[in-house]
Design a protein around this motif. Structure first.
Motif, mmCIF file in Angstrom:
data_model
loop_
_atom_site.group_PDB
_atom_site.id
_atom_site.type_symbol
_atom_site.label_atom_id
_atom_site.label_comp_id
_atom_site.label_asym_id
_atom_site.label_seq_id
_atom_site.Cartn_x
_atom_site.Cartn_y
_atom_site.Cartn_z
ATOM 1 N N MET A 94 52.940 98.868 71.915
ATOM 2 C CA MET A 94 53.096 97.431 72.092
ATOM 3 C C MET A 94 52.167 96.708 71.120
ATOM 4 S SD MET A 94 52.550 95.077 75.507
ATOM 5 C CE MET A 94 50.811 95.486 75.686
ATOM 6 N N SER A 95 52.736 95.851 70.292
ATOM 7 C CA SER A 95 51.958 95.019 69.371
ATOM 8 C C SER A 95 52.082 93.578 69.832
ATOM 9 C CB SER A 95 52.492 95.127 67.947
ATOM 10 O OG SER A 95 52.461 96.453 67.511
ATOM 11 N N VAL A 96 50.945 92.938 70.066
ATOM 12 C CA VAL A 96 50.937 91.555 70.530
ATOM 13 C C VAL A 96 50.234 90.708 69.479
ATOM 14 C CG1 VAL A 96 50.234 89.968 72.358
ATOM 15 C CG2 VAL A 96 50.864 92.318 72.924
ATOM 16 N N THR A 97 50.889 89.618 69.078
ATOM 17 C CA THR A 97 50.331 88.694 68.089
ATOM 18 C C THR A 97 50.356 87.297 68.678
ATOM 19 O OG1 THR A 97 51.198 90.054 66.302
ATOM 20 C CG2 THR A 97 50.538 87.821 65.736
ATOM 21 N N LEU A 98 49.239 86.605 68.584
ATOM 22 C CA LEU A 98 49.134 85.217 69.012
ATOM 23 C C LEU A 98 48.785 84.386 67.791
ATOM 24 C CD1 LEU A 98 48.998 83.029 71.242
ATOM 25 C CD2 LEU A 98 46.572 83.607 71.487
ATOM 26 N N VAL A 99 49.644 83.421 67.464
ATOM 27 C CA VAL A 99 49.440 82.545 66.317
ATOM 28 C C VAL A 99 49.292 81.127 66.840
ATOM 29 C CG1 VAL A 99 50.398 81.688 64.152
ATOM 30 C CG2 VAL A 99 50.879 84.027 64.880
ATOM 31 N N LEU A 100 48.189 80.471 66.495
ATOM 32 C CA LEU A 100 47.928 79.096 66.931
ATOM 33 C C LEU A 100 47.773 78.188 65.720
ATOM 34 C CD1 LEU A 100 45.273 79.842 69.692
ATOM 35 C CD2 LEU A 100 47.703 79.385 70.017
ATOM 36 N N GLN A 101 48.347 76.982 65.824
ATOM 37 C CA GLN A 101 48.242 76.004 64.745
ATOM 38 C C GLN A 101 47.904 74.641 65.345
ATOM 39 O OE1 GLN A 101 52.257 76.595 63.512
ATOM 40 N NE2 GLN A 101 51.675 77.942 61.836
ATOM 41 N N PRO A 102 46.977 73.909 64.714
ATOM 42 C CA PRO A 102 46.628 72.584 65.230
ATOM 43 C C PRO A 102 47.726 71.566 64.951
ATOM 44 C CG PRO A 102 45.445 73.018 63.199
ATOM 45 C CD PRO A 102 46.192 74.277 63.542
ATOM 46 N N ARG A 103 47.857 70.580 65.858
ATOM 47 C CA ARG A 103 48.831 69.501 65.682
ATOM 48 C C ARG A 103 48.154 68.154 65.471
ATOM 49 N NH1 ARG A 103 53.088 69.459 70.331
ATOM 50 N NH2 ARG A 103 54.149 68.151 68.812
ATOM 51 N N LYS A 138 37.771 90.170 69.968
ATOM 52 C CA LYS A 138 37.389 91.254 70.869
ATOM 53 C C LYS A 138 37.919 90.988 72.285
ATOM 54 C CE LYS A 138 33.114 92.235 70.603
ATOM 55 N NZ LYS A 138 31.656 92.220 70.817
ATOM 56 N N ARG A 139 37.787 89.760 72.767
ATOM 57 C CA ARG A 139 38.269 89.420 74.105
ATOM 58 C C ARG A 139 39.788 89.540 74.193
ATOM 59 N NH1 ARG A 139 35.481 83.856 75.578
ATOM 60 N NH2 ARG A 139 37.056 83.949 77.192
ATOM 61 N N PHE A 140 40.491 89.131 73.131
ATOM 62 C CA PHE A 140 41.945 89.240 73.095
ATOM 63 C C PHE A 140 42.361 90.702 73.177
ATOM 64 C CE2 PHE A 140 45.941 89.623 70.696
ATOM 65 C CZ PHE A 140 46.750 88.743 71.411
ATOM 66 N N LYS A 141 41.719 91.552 72.377
ATOM 67 C CA LYS A 141 42.062 92.979 72.369
ATOM 68 C C LYS A 141 41.767 93.635 73.709
ATOM 69 C CE LYS A 141 41.858 93.682 67.463
ATOM 70 N NZ LYS A 141 41.694 94.642 66.421
ATOM 71 N N VAL A 142 40.663 93.252 74.342
ATOM 72 C CA VAL A 142 40.323 93.807 75.652
ATOM 73 C C VAL A 142 41.368 93.404 76.680
ATOM 74 C CG1 VAL A 142 38.672 93.588 77.565
ATOM 75 C CG2 VAL A 142 37.851 94.059 75.258
ATOM 76 N N ARG A 143 41.795 92.139 76.645
ATOM 77 C CA ARG A 143 42.789 91.675 77.620
ATOM 78 C C ARG A 143 44.139 92.371 77.416
ATOM 79 N NH1 ARG A 143 44.527 91.781 81.717
ATOM 80 N NH2 ARG A 143 45.896 90.220 82.572
ATOM 81 N N VAL A 144 44.552 92.566 76.176
ATOM 82 C CA VAL A 144 45.812 93.281 75.905
ATOM 83 C C VAL A 144 45.691 94.731 76.370
ATOM 84 C CG1 VAL A 144 47.359 94.117 74.091
ATOM 85 C CG2 VAL A 144 46.545 91.751 74.035
ATOM 86 N N PHE A 147 45.637 86.209 66.157
ATOM 87 C CA PHE A 147 45.009 87.347 66.830
ATOM 88 C C PHE A 147 46.078 88.411 67.006
ATOM 89 C CE2 PHE A 147 42.895 83.515 68.370
ATOM 90 C CZ PHE A 147 41.573 83.814 68.094
ATOM 91 N N THR A 148 45.719 89.678 66.763
ATOM 92 C CA THR A 148 46.670 90.771 66.943
ATOM 93 C C THR A 148 46.003 91.940 67.652
ATOM 94 O OG1 THR A 148 46.156 91.598 64.750
ATOM 95 C CG2 THR A 148 48.116 90.250 64.952
ATOM 96 N N SER A 149 46.829 92.691 68.358
ATOM 97 C CA SER A 149 46.342 93.884 69.037
ATOM 98 C C SER A 149 47.507 94.844 69.225
ATOM 99 C CB SER A 149 45.751 93.513 70.397
ATOM 100 O OG SER A 149 45.251 94.654 71.044
ATOM 101 N N LYS A 150 47.203 96.147 69.161
ATOM 102 C CA LYS A 150 48.206 97.191 69.388
ATOM 103 C C LYS A 150 47.686 98.131 70.461
ATOM 104 C CE LYS A 150 50.056 97.314 64.735
ATOM 105 N NZ LYS A 150 50.231 98.085 63.529
ATOM 106 N N GLU A 151 48.584 98.522 71.331
ATOM 107 C CA GLU A 151 48.237 99.470 72.391
ATOM 108 C C GLU A 151 49.383 100.447 72.593
ATOM 109 O OE1 GLU A 151 45.409 99.904 74.173
ATOM 110 O OE2 GLU A 151 44.491 98.293 73.005
#
Length: 155
Positions: A105-114, A134-140, A3-7
């Motif tokens: 500010m650019s925020v990136t969240l990277v998730l990987q299963p284990r 959409k929820r990630f971008k709204v929160r950022v 997930f990525t977002s820029k503000e």
């Protein structure tokens, strides 16, 4: 999954970096939301190696998460490593000065299963990807507005 977002934030880059590295403020915020969070390092100054262990409820289940500062590059950004029993990831916050009083500010969240169960959960998350993005971008965006407001109040 990523997930990525820029503000763009109406504040100097140094101030934005100070806000995104306000670890005590984030700890207090997590405690107010019902999480049990403990700092697990002995470092006095913020930097690489600062770490926490968090226990919280999410979707009715008790979850644990270990967070550590993997990269610390003032005032350009920070990378947090995230590890839980079934998922690992990174949260990367990059800052770029657009002008003396404006920062992107650019925020990136990277998730990987284990695990296999986590892999199946990720598949279900992919079905809801647009809603989660959409929820990630709204929160950022909300966080960026909070940073802006705190800067304007202190100026």
């Amino acid at each position: 999954m990523q997930f990525t977002s820029k503000e763009d934030i109406e504040a100097p880059i140094e101030r934005v970096f100070a806000e995104i590295t306000d670890f005590q403020g984030f700890e207090r915020s997590a405690l107010r939301r019902g999480a049990d969070i403990k700092r697990t390092d002995t470092l006095r100054a913020p930097g690489v190696g600062v770490s926490w262990h968090a226990v919280f409820k999410l979707r009715g289940k008790q979850r644990t998460l270990d967070v550590n500062v993997a990269e610390y590059d003032p005032p350009n950004g920070i990378t947090l490593g995230l590890v839980s029993a079934s998922i690992e990831g990174q949260m990367i916050a990059d800052l770029v000065a657009l002008s003396r009083g404006r920062t992107r500010m650019s925020v990136t969240l990277v998730l990987q299963p284990r695990s296999l169960a986590a892999r199946l959960m990720m598949q279900s998350l992919k079905l809801a990807r647009s809603n989660l993005t959409k929820r990630f971008k709204v929160r950022v965006a909300e966080y960026a507005m909070e940073v802006e407001e705190r800067y304007q109040q202190s100026a």
